[in-house]
Design a protein around this motif. Structure first.
Motif, short mmCIF file in Angstrom:
data_model
loop_
_atom_site.label_atom_id
_atom_site.label_comp_id
_atom_site.label_asym_id
_atom_site.label_seq_id
_atom_site.Cartn_x
_atom_site.Cartn_y
_atom_site.Cartn_z
N VAL A 295 0.84 -1.21 0.00
CA VAL A 295 0.00 0.00 0.00
C VAL A 295 0.87 1.25 0.00
O VAL A 295 0.59 2.23 -0.72
N LEU A 296 1.96 1.23 0.80
CA LEU A 296 2.86 2.38 0.82
C LEU A 296 3.53 2.59 -0.53
O LEU A 296 3.72 3.73 -0.97
N ALA A 297 3.90 1.48 -1.19
CA ALA A 297 4.54 1.60 -2.50
C ALA A 297 3.60 2.27 -3.50
O ALA A 297 4.00 3.17 -4.25
N VAL A 298 2.34 1.84 -3.51
CA VAL A 298 1.36 2.45 -4.42
C VAL A 298 1.17 3.92 -4.07
O VAL A 298 1.13 4.80 -4.95
N VAL B 265 13.29 8.55 -7.85
CA VAL B 265 13.57 7.16 -8.22
C VAL B 265 14.47 6.50 -7.19
O VAL B 265 14.32 5.32 -6.85
N VAL B 266 15.45 7.25 -6.69
CA VAL B 266 16.36 6.71 -5.69
C VAL B 266 15.76 6.78 -4.28
O VAL B 266 15.86 5.84 -3.49
N GLY B 267 15.12 7.90 -3.97
CA GLY B 267 14.65 8.11 -2.61
C GLY B 267 13.40 7.33 -2.25
O GLY B 267 13.24 6.89 -1.11
N THR B 268 12.50 7.15 -3.22
CA THR B 268 11.25 6.46 -2.91
C THR B 268 11.48 5.02 -2.48
O THR B 268 10.92 4.57 -1.47
N PRO B 269 12.31 4.21 -3.20
CA PRO B 269 12.57 2.85 -2.70
C PRO B 269 13.24 2.85 -1.33
O PRO B 269 12.92 1.99 -0.48
N MET B 270 14.17 3.81 -1.10
CA MET B 270 14.82 3.86 0.21
C MET B 270 13.80 4.18 1.29
O MET B 270 13.80 3.57 2.39
N LEU B 271 12.90 5.14 1.00
CA LEU B 271 11.86 5.47 1.97
C LEU B 271 10.92 4.28 2.18
O LEU B 271 10.50 4.01 3.31
N LEU B 272 10.62 3.55 1.09
CA LEU B 272 9.76 2.39 1.21
C LEU B 272 10.41 1.31 2.08
O LEU B 272 9.74 0.70 2.91
#
Length: 461
Positions: free
Chosen positions: A25-28, A166-173
């Motif tokens: 859910v967070l990824a979406v 692109v880099v920060g969103t996966p790290m935050l996820l």
């Protein structure tokens, strides 16, 4: 049979499933937020660029209309200006701008948005790196003002923003997923403690209780409910053990008596033994055993069903009259009978009356009274004797199984102490209550049974 595609997922731990679901859910949500951020930011920067270019074009058009426009056109913020006459020839430009080829051809100028919006134009053919944002403004005498601003800085900013997302969103996820794993683990820890506590409870550790968390949440309510259930189970087991012990004790006496009588009879010569007397003694003990077995079976049935197996209208006045007729009319007196019909099992309710009357007659000095009243939606049956009475402290205890008081109310013919226990369980199965009160002298047994509620719209005949 085809395998269930969700079987693997359902076999995973609750912690893993919750964490994976929360992360998905967070990824979406993060993906949608990033897409929206880039879109809104790009639109805002584009509109800002168009506004500046449009403002410069209007200023130049105003100067051209007033005849105060000079070549080259002086613009201090880097906006590229081209002024075209009615024939499409370039007449005025800013320093360094192309004087031969317009930034926007005639067809494109005709498609320029009328609301001040701009067009994207490739700047490489004009020696300008990156895309240009171009707006077109009409002036007097068929002249056209073209204003362009470099969009390279805006495009670079958007590209940088996209790379950061692109880099920060996966790290935050990943960070949020790890936090969810820890938080869910801490949330489920009390449930783990409950499981461990339940695993430690065995048949020989009945006094154990499950740990209750300090937090006032659903897990605490679950632990409290489970502990209450364990307490009830422990009480039921204790009661069952006591019942087995008491039943064994009650069975031992008549069995020992039967054995003794038979051993004595067999130890004497046949011609010297009174076999009829021995048979009568054995029969008396056998009847005692039969009454005990019947009482235990009745209690077992009541414990199993909790509600009467058969429910029919029962006329209590008729049932009390028929039951009282079995006794000496000089002893058992009917004090009053009001009409009252309840839903239940006539045989079970008859056993209640018989047990109460037997108990009252056994201990009465001279008289037993029976009364039936109907009030407040209840049928109230009262059985009163004038015997020695029961101390107030023992009036609740006598309803326990195998409970008999001192010799004043428990002679040898007083039974095994199951009569009042059967009365209470039967009355409870019918949704009623039973209690004892002082009759001064004697005891008053009061049975309350609910009367059926009248069905709306159905009048009594």
């Amino acid at each position: 049979m085809a395998a269930d595609p969700l079987a693997w997922w359902r076999r995973r731990s609750l912690r893993l499933r919750l964490t994976a679901t929360a992360s998905a859910v967070l990824a979406v949500a993060l993906g949608a937020a990033a897409w929206l951020l880039v879109g809104v930011l790009g639109r805002a920067l584009t509109d800002s660029t168009d506004e500046i270019a449009h403002q410069r074009a209007r200023e130049v058009a105003a100067l051209a209309d007033d005849g105060r426009l000079y070549d080259p056109v002086a613009v201090s913020d880097g906006t590229i200006i081209q002024v075209l006459d009615a024939q499409g020839r370039i007449t005025h430009v800013t320093p360094g701008a192309d004087r031969l080829v317009p930034l926007v051809n005639a067809r494109a100028r005709g498609r320029t948005p009328r609301n001040g919006g701009g067009l994207f134009v490739d700047g490489d053919p004009y020696g300008i790196p990156g895309p240009l944002r171009v707006v077109v403004v009409r002036a007097d005498d068929g002249r056209t003002v073209i204003a362009a601003r470099s969009f390279k800085d805006v495009a670079d900013s958007l590209t940088t923003t996209v790379h950061m997302l692109v880099v920060g969103t996966p790290m935050l996820l990943v960070l949020l997923g790890a936090a969810s794993w820890v938080i869910i683990g801490r949330t489920l820890r009390p449930i783990t403690e409950l499981r461990r506590g339940a695993a430690e409870i065995t048949g020989t550790a009945r006094a154990h209780r499950l740990p209750v968390p300090e937090a006032r949440d659903e897990v605490q309510e679950l632990a409290t409910t489970l502990n209450d259930m364990l307490a009830r189970l422990e009480a039921a087991e204790t009661s069952q053990r006591a019942l087995i012990s008491d039943a064994a004790h009650e069975l031992r006496s008549p069995l020992a008596s039967i054995r003794l009588q038979l051993e004595v009879a067999l130890g004497h010569p046949p011609d010297e033994q009174e076999w009829r007397e021995t048979a009568e003694g054995v029969l008396e003990d056998t009847l005692r055993l039969s009454r005990l077995a019947e009482g235990l079976l009745t209690l077992a049935r009541l414990d199993e069903h909790r509600r009467p197996a058969r429910r029919h209208p029962v006329d209590l006045a008729e049932l009390i009259g028929a039951t009282a007729d079995r006794y000496d009319q000089a002893v058992v007196k009917i004090m009053g009978l009001e009409p009252a019909v309840v839903e239940g099992d006539a045989m079970d309710l008859g056993r209640v009356l018989v047990n109460l009357l037997d108990n009252a007659v056994r201990h009465a000095a001279a008289r037993v009274g029976v009364e039936l009243r109907a009030s407040g939606g209840e049928a109230v049956v009262t059985v009163t004797d004038d015997g020695p009475g029961i101390p107030e402290a023992d009036r609740e205890r006598v309803f326990n199984r195998f409970t008999r008081l001192d010799s004043a109310r428990s002679s040898n013919d007083g039974g095994a102490g199951l009569g009042l226990a059967i009365v209470r369980e039967t009355v409870r199965a019918h949704g009623g209550s039973v209690g004892l009160a002082d009759a001064g002298p004697g005891v008053r047994a009061v049975v309350r049974l609910p009367l059926p509620r009248p069905v709306p719209g159905h009048a009594k005949p």
